[in-house]
Design an enzyme around this catalytic site. Structure first.
Site, PDB file in Angstrom:
ATOM      1  N   GLN A  78       4.697  93.308  32.698  1.00 18.64           N
ATOM      2  CA  GLN A  78       3.488  93.973  32.234  1.00 18.64           C
ATOM      3  C   GLN A  78       2.262  93.362  32.908  1.00 18.64           C
ATOM      4  OE1 GLN A  78       3.135  94.512  28.012  1.00 18.64           O
ATOM      5  NE2 GLN A  78       1.196  95.555  28.223  1.00 18.64           N
ATOM      6  N   PHE A  79       1.902  93.927  34.074  1.00 15.17           N
ATOM      7  CA  PHE A  79       0.764  93.398  34.827  1.00 15.17           C
ATOM      8  C   PHE A  79      -0.545  93.569  34.075  1.00 15.17           C
ATOM      9  CE2 PHE A  79       0.467  97.811  35.989  1.00 15.17           C
ATOM     10  CZ  PHE A  79      -0.884  98.036  36.237  1.00 15.17           C
ATOM     11  N   THR A  80      -0.598  94.477  33.116  1.00 18.22           N
ATOM     12  CA  THR A  80      -1.847  94.700  32.386  1.00 18.22           C
ATOM     13  C   THR A  80      -2.245  93.508  31.525  1.00 18.22           C
ATOM     14  OG1 THR A  80      -0.730  95.832  30.561  1.00 18.22           O
ATOM     15  CG2 THR A  80      -1.552  97.217  32.373  1.00 18.22           C
TER      16      THR A  80
END
Length: 153
Positions: A78-80
């Site tokens: 989850q790069f967010t």
């Protein structure tokens, strides 16, 4: 590295209507990778996830690790987690590692957990995923690797 750990009764990841990863009791780990992360951060975080004593013992105290309760870990990229929402109305993701770096360290984290004896399921890196979970507690922690904490100070 940054991880959100959610203690779950069950969790699964679906990609285009197919389940790609699923666990019963354990941790759902949402994993973000920063541009300066290394294998040292991977090893630190894997050890922390495997051994964090946040599962209830017979007396209802958080005193057991995921391994102690024969649990599993579902790891979802989850790069967010590195999204910066401080300015403007649209998040900036320049604080996240490039996909090739992030995928390598994501895979290294999964491998490190497995080497510690933890059963691991995964999402699919870079895919549009739907994550379903039943949060247990709820118990949720945010972990930053030591390098990440140093970068913030």
């Amino acid at each position: 590295m940054r991880a959100v750990l959610q203690r779950v009764r069950r969790a699964k990841v679906v990609v285009t209507e197919s389940t790609v990863g699923e666990i019963a009791h354990g941790w759902l780990v949402l994993l973000g990778v920063g541009p300066n992360d290394t294998q040292k951060a991977v090893d630190w975080l894997a050890e922390k996830v495997a051994n964090l004593r946040a599962f209830d013992d017979a007396n209802g105290k958080m005193n057991l690790s995921v391994q102690d309760v024969n649990g599993s870990v579902l790891v979802v990229s989850q790069f967010t987690l590195y999204g910066d929402c401080a300015k403007g109305r649209r998040p900036s993701f320049i604080g996240a590692a490039q996909p090739t770096v992030a995928e390598t360290l994501y895979e290294a984290f999964v491998t490190a957990l497995k080497l510690l004896g933890v059963p691991v399921a995964t999402g699919r890196f870079g895919a549009d995923m739907q994550v379903e979970l039943v949060n247990d507690g709820p118990v949720t922690f945010v972990l930053d690797s030591p390098a990440q904490m140093e970068a913030q100070s």
